[in-house]
Design a protein around this motif. Structure first.
Motif, PDB file in Angstrom:
ATOM      1  N   LYS B   2       0.849  -1.207   0.000  1.00  0.00           N
ATOM      2  CA  LYS B   2       0.000   0.000   0.000  1.00  0.00           C
ATOM      3  C   LYS B   2       0.876   1.245   0.000  1.00  0.00           C
ATOM      4  CE  LYS B   2      -4.145  -1.987   1.589  1.00  0.00           C
ATOM      5  NZ  LYS B   2      -5.520  -1.615   1.363  1.00  0.00           N
ATOM      6  N   ALA B   3       0.389   2.261  -0.674  1.00  0.00           N
ATOM      7  CA  ALA B   3       1.095   3.537  -0.699  1.00  0.00           C
ATOM      8  C   ALA B   3       0.096   4.654  -0.468  1.00  0.00           C
ATOM      9  CB  ALA B   3       1.795   3.728  -2.037  1.00  0.00           C
ATOM     10  N   ARG B   4       0.573   5.713   0.158  1.00  0.00           N
ATOM     11  CA  ARG B   4      -0.286   6.877   0.380  1.00  0.00           C
ATOM     12  C   ARG B   4       0.406   8.102  -0.211  1.00  0.00           C
ATOM     13  NH1 ARG B   4      -0.765   7.453   6.032  1.00  0.00           N
ATOM     14  NH2 ARG B   4      -2.414   5.910   6.020  1.00  0.00           N
ATOM     15  N   VAL B   5      -0.314   8.819  -1.036  1.00  0.00           N
ATOM     16  CA  VAL B   5       0.204  10.039  -1.646  1.00  0.00           C
ATOM     17  C   VAL B   5      -0.586  11.214  -1.078  1.00  0.00           C
ATOM     18  CG1 VAL B   5       0.485  11.312  -3.797  1.00  0.00           C
ATOM     19  CG2 VAL B   5       0.772   8.827  -3.780  1.00  0.00           C
ATOM     20  N   THR B   6       0.127  12.212  -0.592  1.00  0.00           N
ATOM     21  CA  THR B   6      -0.528  13.436  -0.112  1.00  0.00           C
ATOM     22  C   THR B   6      -0.147  14.571  -1.050  1.00  0.00           C
ATOM     23  OG1 THR B   6      -0.203  12.607   2.123  1.00  0.00           O
ATOM     24  CG2 THR B   6      -0.914  14.888   1.916  1.00  0.00           C
ATOM     25  N   VAL B   7      -1.141  15.209  -1.610  1.00  0.00           N
ATOM     26  CA  VAL B   7      -0.911  16.299  -2.563  1.00  0.00           C
ATOM     27  C   VAL B   7      -1.446  17.587  -1.948  1.00  0.00           C
ATOM     28  CG1 VAL B   7      -1.375  17.150  -4.893  1.00  0.00           C
ATOM     29  CG2 VAL B   7      -1.150  14.694  -4.499  1.00  0.00           C
ATOM     30  N   MET B   8      -0.580  18.571  -1.807  1.00  0.00           N
ATOM     31  CA  MET B   8      -0.991  19.869  -1.249  1.00  0.00           C
ATOM     32  C   MET B   8      -0.605  20.966  -2.229  1.00  0.00           C
ATOM     33  SD  MET B   8      -2.182  19.155   1.850  1.00  0.00           S
ATOM     34  CE  MET B   8      -2.344  20.771   2.591  1.00  0.00           C
ATOM     35  N   LEU B   9      -1.359  22.055  -2.214  1.00  0.00           N
ATOM     36  CA  LEU B   9      -0.949  23.232  -2.964  1.00  0.00           C
ATOM     37  C   LEU B   9       0.349  23.754  -2.362  1.00  0.00           C
ATOM     38  CD1 LEU B   9      -4.369  25.017  -3.381  1.00  0.00           C
ATOM     39  CD2 LEU B   9      -2.926  24.202  -5.232  1.00  0.00           C
ATOM     40  N   LYS B  10       1.246  24.225  -3.216  1.00  0.00           N
ATOM     41  CA  LYS B  10       2.512  24.766  -2.722  1.00  0.00           C
ATOM     42  C   LYS B  10       2.262  26.025  -1.896  1.00  0.00           C
ATOM     43  CE  LYS B  10       5.528  22.935  -6.304  1.00  0.00           C
ATOM     44  NZ  LYS B  10       6.251  23.174  -7.546  1.00  0.00           N
ATOM     45  N   THR B  11       3.185  26.297  -0.976  1.00  0.00           N
ATOM     46  CA  THR B  11       3.100  27.520  -0.169  1.00  0.00           C
ATOM     47  C   THR B  11       3.067  28.720  -1.108  1.00  0.00           C
ATOM     48  OG1 THR B  11       4.574  26.341   1.317  1.00  0.00           O
ATOM     49  CG2 THR B  11       4.120  28.628   1.856  1.00  0.00           C
ATOM     50  N   GLY B  12       2.180  29.643  -0.835  1.00  0.00           N
ATOM     51  CA  GLY B  12       2.094  30.839  -1.681  1.00  0.00           C
ATOM     52  C   GLY B  12       1.007  30.735  -2.729  1.00  0.00           C
ATOM     53  N   VAL B  13       0.574  29.513  -3.036  1.00  0.00           N
ATOM     54  CA  VAL B  13      -0.525  29.355  -4.000  1.00  0.00           C
ATOM     55  C   VAL B  13      -1.841  29.526  -3.243  1.00  0.00           C
ATOM     56  CG1 VAL B  13      -1.641  27.811  -5.649  1.00  0.00           C
ATOM     57  CG2 VAL B  13       0.847  27.787  -5.407  1.00  0.00           C
ATOM     58  N   LEU B  14      -2.683  30.397  -3.739  1.00  0.00           N
ATOM     59  CA  LEU B  14      -3.964  30.678  -3.079  1.00  0.00           C
ATOM     60  C   LEU B  14      -4.809  29.409  -2.995  1.00  0.00           C
ATOM     61  CD1 LEU B  14      -5.495  33.231  -2.006  1.00  0.00           C
ATOM     62  CD2 LEU B  14      -6.696  33.234  -4.186  1.00  0.00           C
ATOM     63  N   ASP B  15      -5.385  29.175  -1.830  1.00  0.00           N
ATOM     64  CA  ASP B  15      -6.173  27.958  -1.608  1.00  0.00           C
ATOM     65  C   ASP B  15      -7.600  28.355  -1.216  1.00  0.00           C
ATOM     66  OD1 ASP B  15      -7.270  25.598  -0.838  1.00  0.00           O
ATOM     67  OD2 ASP B  15      -5.838  25.160   0.754  1.00  0.00           O
ATOM     68  N   PRO B  16      -8.459  28.623  -2.196  1.00  0.00           N
ATOM     69  CA  PRO B  16      -9.817  29.089  -1.885  1.00  0.00           C
ATOM     70  C   PRO B  16     -10.636  28.070  -1.098  1.00  0.00           C
ATOM     71  CG  PRO B  16      -9.541  28.758  -4.261  1.00  0.00           C
ATOM     72  CD  PRO B  16      -8.201  28.520  -3.640  1.00  0.00           C
ATOM     73  N   GLN B  17     -10.381  26.783  -1.338  1.00  0.00           N
ATOM     74  CA  GLN B  17     -11.106  25.725  -0.613  1.00  0.00           C
ATOM     75  C   GLN B  17     -10.755  25.788   0.882  1.00  0.00           C
ATOM     76  OE1 GLN B  17     -10.237  21.969  -2.489  1.00  0.00           O
ATOM     77  NE2 GLN B  17     -12.209  21.079  -1.908  1.00  0.00           N
ATOM     78  N   GLY B  18      -9.463  25.917   1.162  1.00  0.00           N
ATOM     79  CA  GLY B  18      -9.023  26.046   2.549  1.00  0.00           C
ATOM     80  C   GLY B  18      -9.588  27.295   3.204  1.00  0.00           C
ATOM     81  N   GLU B  19      -9.607  28.388   2.457  1.00  0.00           N
ATOM     82  CA  GLU B  19     -10.150  29.642   2.981  1.00  0.00           C
ATOM     83  C   GLU B  19     -11.630  29.490   3.318  1.00  0.00           C
ATOM     84  OE1 GLU B  19      -9.163  32.955   3.919  1.00  0.00           O
ATOM     85  OE2 GLU B  19      -7.551  31.519   4.179  1.00  0.00           O
ATOM     86  N   ALA B  20     -12.353  28.780   2.447  1.00  0.00           N
ATOM     87  CA  ALA B  20     -13.781  28.548   2.682  1.00  0.00           C
ATOM     88  C   ALA B  20     -13.983  27.743   3.964  1.00  0.00           C
ATOM     89  CB  ALA B  20     -14.395  27.827   1.487  1.00  0.00           C
ATOM     90  N   VAL B  21     -13.134  26.738   4.173  1.00  0.00           N
ATOM     91  CA  VAL B  21     -13.237  25.927   5.392  1.00  0.00           C
ATOM     92  C   VAL B  21     -12.937  26.791   6.618  1.00  0.00           C
ATOM     93  CG1 VAL B  21     -12.185  24.022   6.676  1.00  0.00           C
ATOM     94  CG2 VAL B  21     -12.706  23.737   4.253  1.00  0.00           C
ATOM     95  N   ARG B  22     -11.919  27.627   6.522  1.00  0.00           N
ATOM     96  CA  ARG B  22     -11.551  28.494   7.646  1.00  0.00           C
ATOM     97  C   ARG B  22     -12.726  29.411   8.002  1.00  0.00           C
ATOM     98  NH1 ARG B  22      -9.192  33.326   8.902  1.00  0.00           N
ATOM     99  NH2 ARG B  22      -9.354  34.050   6.757  1.00  0.00           N
ATOM    100  N   HIS B  23     -13.327  29.950   6.980  1.00  0.00           N
ATOM    101  CA  HIS B  23     -14.459  30.847   7.168  1.00  0.00           C
ATOM    102  C   HIS B  23     -15.627  30.107   7.828  1.00  0.00           C
ATOM    103  CE1 HIS B  23     -15.852  34.852   6.101  1.00  0.00           C
ATOM    104  NE2 HIS B  23     -17.059  34.313   6.027  1.00  0.00           N
ATOM    105  N   ALA B  24     -15.903  28.919   7.323  1.00  0.00           N
ATOM    106  CA  ALA B  24     -17.027  28.129   7.857  1.00  0.00           C
ATOM    107  C   ALA B  24     -16.771  27.748   9.310  1.00  0.00           C
ATOM    108  CB  ALA B  24     -17.218  26.882   6.999  1.00  0.00           C
ATOM    109  N   LEU B  25     -15.523  27.407   9.645  1.00  0.00           N
ATOM    110  CA  LEU B  25     -15.203  27.060  11.036  1.00  0.00           C
ATOM    111  C   LEU B  25     -15.447  28.270  11.941  1.00  0.00           C
ATOM    112  CD1 LEU B  25     -11.949  24.946  10.581  1.00  0.00           C
ATOM    113  CD2 LEU B  25     -14.158  24.114  11.384  1.00  0.00           C
TER     114      LEU B  25
END
Lengths: 79, 79
Positions: B2-25
């Protein structure tokens, strides 16, 4: 304090996104991929400095917003 | 294997999905969330049994399909 939440579909729940990835990998010539499951990972930067309190808070966030616990399971790591 | 791959936006790249979650929290009453980044996690079930070969193969999958290396970084774990 940083926390990482991993949300995956529960075993047995159909994962069309994972299936699409598996299919695409096959088309690209990658053999021997028996299964693919895709989930999401959410990295949180918290003001809380106590690890136990942070973990409890993040679990509450998962229950309320980050995971749909009917079909998804989540795992919380405090980094 | 089994292998697990984690893909994240690079630092500095705007992350609107993350921002939406932050706002909702915030709207749900969770204070002290300074930042949220959302990425994806892909769990692969491979026929390959050699860990080094499996890792090389999964890295090739990331470069070709799983991650957009212009804006995303990825991490491969062999489980």
């Amino acid at each position: 304090m940083k926390a990482r939440v991993t949300v995956m579909l529960k075993t047995g729940v159909l994962d069309p996104q994972g299936e699409a990835v598996r299919h695409a990998l096959g088309s690209l010539g990658f053999q021997g991929v028996n299964g693919v499951r895709q989930g999401k990972v959410i990295e949180l930067d918290l003001a809380e400095t106590d690890a136990a309190k942070a973990e409890a808070e993040v679990k509450a966030m998962c229950e309320k917003l980050l995971a749909n616990t009917v079909i998804e399971s989540y795992r919380v790591e405090i980094l």
